[in-house]
Design a protein around this motif. Structure first.
Motif, PDB file in Angstrom:
ATOM      1  N   ASN A   1      -4.754   2.134  -8.547  1.00  6.85           N
ATOM      2  CA  ASN A   1      -5.612   2.821  -7.587  1.00  6.85           C
ATOM      3  C   ASN A   1      -6.982   2.175  -7.728  1.00  6.85           C
ATOM      4  O   ASN A   1      -7.659   2.347  -8.734  1.00  6.85           O
ATOM      5  CB  ASN A   1      -5.689   4.313  -7.895  1.00  6.85           C
ATOM      6  CG  ASN A   1      -6.527   5.046  -6.869  1.00  6.85           C
ATOM      7  OD1 ASN A   1      -7.673   4.706  -6.634  1.00  6.85           O
ATOM      8  ND2 ASN A   1      -5.939   6.045  -6.263  1.00  6.85           N
ATOM      9  N   ARG A   2      -7.361   1.401  -6.706  1.00  2.00           N
ATOM     10  CA  ARG A   2      -8.585   0.611  -6.799  1.00  2.00           C
ATOM     11  C   ARG A   2      -9.404   0.684  -5.513  1.00  2.00           C
ATOM     12  O   ARG A   2      -8.916   1.074  -4.467  1.00  2.00           O
ATOM     13  CB  ARG A   2      -8.242  -0.859  -7.065  1.00  2.00           C
ATOM     14  CG  ARG A   2      -7.382  -1.097  -8.297  1.00  2.00           C
ATOM     15  CD  ARG A   2      -8.209  -1.554  -9.458  1.00  2.00           C
ATOM     16  NE  ARG A   2      -7.444  -1.744 -10.664  1.00  2.00           N
ATOM     17  CZ  ARG A   2      -7.065  -2.915 -11.153  1.00  2.00           C
ATOM     18  NH1 ARG A   2      -7.324  -4.031 -10.499  1.00  2.00           N
ATOM     19  NH2 ARG A   2      -6.425  -2.983 -12.293  1.00  2.00           N
ATOM     20  N   ILE A   3     -10.633   0.235  -5.600  1.00  2.72           N
ATOM     21  CA  ILE A   3     -11.523   0.125  -4.439  1.00  2.72           C
ATOM     22  C   ILE A   3     -11.029  -1.007  -3.550  1.00  2.72           C
ATOM     23  O   ILE A   3     -10.572  -2.035  -4.037  1.00  2.72           O
ATOM     24  CB  ILE A   3     -12.966  -0.137  -4.901  1.00  2.72           C
ATOM     25  CG1 ILE A   3     -13.495   1.093  -5.640  1.00  2.72           C
ATOM     26  CG2 ILE A   3     -13.872  -0.506  -3.727  1.00  2.72           C
ATOM     27  CD1 ILE A   3     -14.842   0.895  -6.290  1.00  2.72           C
TER      28      ILE A   3
ATOM     29  N   GLU B   1     -16.831   9.088   0.421  1.00  2.00           N
ATOM     30  CA  GLU B   1     -16.154   8.309  -0.618  1.00  2.00           C
ATOM     31  C   GLU B   1     -16.006   6.861  -0.211  1.00  2.00           C
ATOM     32  O   GLU B   1     -15.902   6.533   0.953  1.00  2.00           O
ATOM     33  CB  GLU B   1     -14.745   8.877  -0.842  1.00  2.00           C
ATOM     34  CG  GLU B   1     -14.610   9.687  -2.082  1.00  2.00           C
ATOM     35  CD  GLU B   1     -13.167  10.091  -2.314  1.00  2.00           C
ATOM     36  OE1 GLU B   1     -12.350   9.200  -2.609  1.00  2.00           O
ATOM     37  OE2 GLU B   1     -12.881  11.280  -2.202  1.00  2.00           O
ATOM     38  N   ILE B   2     -15.967   6.000  -1.191  1.00  2.00           N
ATOM     39  CA  ILE B   2     -15.657   4.598  -0.966  1.00  2.00           C
ATOM     40  C   ILE B   2     -14.164   4.499  -0.706  1.00  2.00           C
ATOM     41  O   ILE B   2     -13.371   5.228  -1.304  1.00  2.00           O
ATOM     42  CB  ILE B   2     -16.044   3.766  -2.209  1.00  2.00           C
ATOM     43  CG1 ILE B   2     -17.551   3.821  -2.420  1.00  2.00           C
ATOM     44  CG2 ILE B   2     -15.569   2.332  -2.081  1.00  2.00           C
ATOM     45  CD1 ILE B   2     -18.017   3.222  -3.708  1.00  2.00           C
ATOM     46  N   MET B   3     -13.763   3.599   0.195  1.00  2.00           N
ATOM     47  CA  MET B   3     -12.338   3.461   0.506  1.00  2.00           C
ATOM     48  C   MET B   3     -11.580   2.977  -0.727  1.00  2.00           C
ATOM     49  O   MET B   3     -11.946   1.989  -1.351  1.00  2.00           O
ATOM     50  CB  MET B   3     -12.126   2.480   1.654  1.00  2.00           C
ATOM     51  CG  MET B   3     -10.693   2.470   2.136  1.00  2.00           C
ATOM     52  SD  MET B   3     -10.519   1.705   3.739  1.00  2.00           S
ATOM     53  CE  MET B   3      -9.951   0.103   3.254  1.00  2.00           C
ATOM     54  N   ARG B   4     -10.527   3.699  -1.057  1.00  2.00           N
ATOM     55  CA  ARG B   4      -9.655   3.354  -2.186  1.00  2.00           C
ATOM     56  C   ARG B   4      -8.220   3.326  -1.696  1.00  2.00           C
ATOM     57  O   ARG B   4      -7.890   3.969  -0.711  1.00  2.00           O
ATOM     58  CB  ARG B   4      -9.786   4.378  -3.316  1.00  2.00           C
ATOM     59  CG  ARG B   4     -11.156   4.433  -3.936  1.00  2.00           C
ATOM     60  CD  ARG B   4     -11.184   5.397  -5.092  1.00  2.00           C
ATOM     61  NE  ARG B   4     -10.410   4.945  -6.223  1.00  2.00           N
ATOM     62  CZ  ARG B   4     -10.884   4.195  -7.223  1.00  2.00           C
ATOM     63  NH1 ARG B   4     -12.138   3.826  -7.210  1.00  2.00           N
ATOM     64  NH2 ARG B   4     -10.111   3.844  -8.227  1.00  2.00           N
ATOM     65  N   ALA B   5      -7.382   2.593  -2.411  1.00  2.00           N
ATOM     66  CA  ALA B   5      -5.960   2.561  -2.076  1.00  2.00           C
ATOM     67  C   ALA B   5      -5.146   2.578  -3.351  1.00  2.00           C
ATOM     68  O   ALA B   5      -5.584   2.081  -4.390  1.00  2.00           O
ATOM     69  CB  ALA B   5      -5.622   1.320  -1.262  1.00  2.00           C
ATOM     70  N   THR B   6      -3.986   3.162  -3.251  1.00  2.00           N
ATOM     71  CA  THR B   6      -2.996   3.082  -4.324  1.00  2.00           C
ATOM     72  C   THR B   6      -1.979   2.058  -3.850  1.00  2.00           C
ATOM     73  O   THR B   6      -1.471   2.149  -2.740  1.00  2.00           O
ATOM     74  CB  THR B   6      -2.316   4.439  -4.559  1.00  2.00           C
ATOM     75  OG1 THR B   6      -3.331   5.403  -4.858  1.00  2.00           O
ATOM     76  CG2 THR B   6      -1.328   4.362  -5.713  1.00  2.00           C
ATOM     77  N   VAL B   7      -1.722   1.061  -4.702  1.00  2.00           N
ATOM     78  CA  VAL B   7      -0.800  -0.010  -4.341  1.00  2.00           C
ATOM     79  C   VAL B   7       0.245  -0.203  -5.432  1.00  2.00           C
ATOM     80  O   VAL B   7       0.053   0.213  -6.567  1.00  2.00           O
ATOM     81  CB  VAL B   7      -1.539  -1.349  -4.104  1.00  2.00           C
ATOM     82  CG1 VAL B   7      -2.471  -1.253  -2.920  1.00  2.00           C
ATOM     83  CG2 VAL B   7      -2.277  -1.812  -5.344  1.00  2.00           C
ATOM     84  N   LEU B   8       1.324  -0.852  -5.046  1.00  2.00           N
ATOM     85  CA  LEU B   8       2.384  -1.224  -5.976  1.00  2.00           C
ATOM     86  C   LEU B   8       2.520  -2.738  -5.893  1.00  2.00           C
ATOM     87  O   LEU B   8       2.756  -3.290  -4.820  1.00  2.00           O
ATOM     88  CB  LEU B   8       3.700  -0.538  -5.585  1.00  2.00           C
ATOM     89  CG  LEU B   8       4.846  -0.663  -6.564  1.00  2.00           C
ATOM     90  CD1 LEU B   8       4.501  -0.003  -7.894  1.00  2.00           C
ATOM     91  CD2 LEU B   8       6.098  -0.044  -5.982  1.00  2.00           C
ATOM     92  N   THR B   9       2.349  -3.418  -7.023  1.00  2.00           N
ATOM     93  CA  THR B   9       2.419  -4.877  -7.033  1.00  2.00           C
ATOM     94  C   THR B   9       3.874  -5.342  -7.088  1.00  2.00           C
ATOM     95  O   THR B   9       4.785  -4.546  -7.332  1.00  2.00           O
ATOM     96  CB  THR B   9       1.669  -5.475  -8.239  1.00  2.00           C
ATOM     97  OG1 THR B   9       2.373  -5.148  -9.444  1.00  2.00           O
ATOM     98  CG2 THR B   9       0.239  -4.973  -8.313  1.00  2.00           C
TER      99      THR B   9
ATOM    100  N   VAL C   1       0.845  -1.198   0.000  1.00  2.00           N
ATOM    101  CA  VAL C   1       0.000   0.000   0.000  1.00  2.00           C
ATOM    102  C   VAL C   1       0.877   1.243   0.000  1.00  2.00           C
ATOM    103  O   VAL C   1       1.770   1.388   0.828  1.00  2.00           O
ATOM    104  CB  VAL C   1      -0.949   0.010   1.213  1.00  2.00           C
ATOM    105  CG1 VAL C   1      -1.737   1.312   1.265  1.00  2.00           C
ATOM    106  CG2 VAL C   1      -1.888  -1.175   1.165  1.00  2.00           C
ATOM    107  N   ILE C   2       0.608   2.132  -0.932  1.00  2.00           N
ATOM    108  CA  ILE C   2       1.308   3.404  -1.021  1.00  2.00           C
ATOM    109  C   ILE C   2       0.493   4.499  -0.348  1.00  2.00           C
ATOM    110  O   ILE C   2       1.028   5.340   0.364  1.00  2.00           O
ATOM    111  CB  ILE C   2       1.576   3.790  -2.493  1.00  2.00           C
ATOM    112  CG1 ILE C   2       2.471   2.749  -3.157  1.00  2.00           C
ATOM    113  CG2 ILE C   2       2.185   5.178  -2.599  1.00  2.00           C
ATOM    114  CD1 ILE C   2       2.591   2.933  -4.656  1.00  2.00           C
TER     115      ILE C   2
END
Length: 86
Positions: free
Chosen positions: A58-60, A43-51, A34-35
């Motif tokens: 950036n997804r729900i 807002e719906i909880m969203r996160a920016t992640v790095l695989t 998680v970034i």
């Protein structure tokens, strides 16, 4: 150096969870780091992640009880890691 206690606490909490996302039919399921989180009442909880394959998304987010509940819907799934003493 000034420590960001709130950020440290959030990172500690995140380490207690398995985090996976279904990227697409080519990359399939990926563990991720998680970034950033975006969460507010409106807002719906969203996160920016790095695989692991260095894809940034950036997804729900969805919290589930276990891996059995994850789906190939492109959302970032969080479920609590099992503790050794349980």
């Amino acid at each position: 150096m000034v420590k960001n206690i709130k950020k440290d606490k959030e990172e500690y909490k995140i380490k207690k969870f398995n985090i996976k996302v279904y990227v697409d039919d080519i990359e399939k399921w990926q563990e991720c780091e998680v970034i950033d989180f975006k969460n507010s009442e409106s807002e719906i909880m969203r996160a920016t992640v790095l695989t692991k394959r260095v894809t940034q998304l950036n997804r729900i987010c969805k919290n589930v009880l276990s891996k059995e509940y994850i789906k190939k819907d492109g959302c970032i799934y969080f479920w609590k890691k099992q503790e050794d003493n349980e």
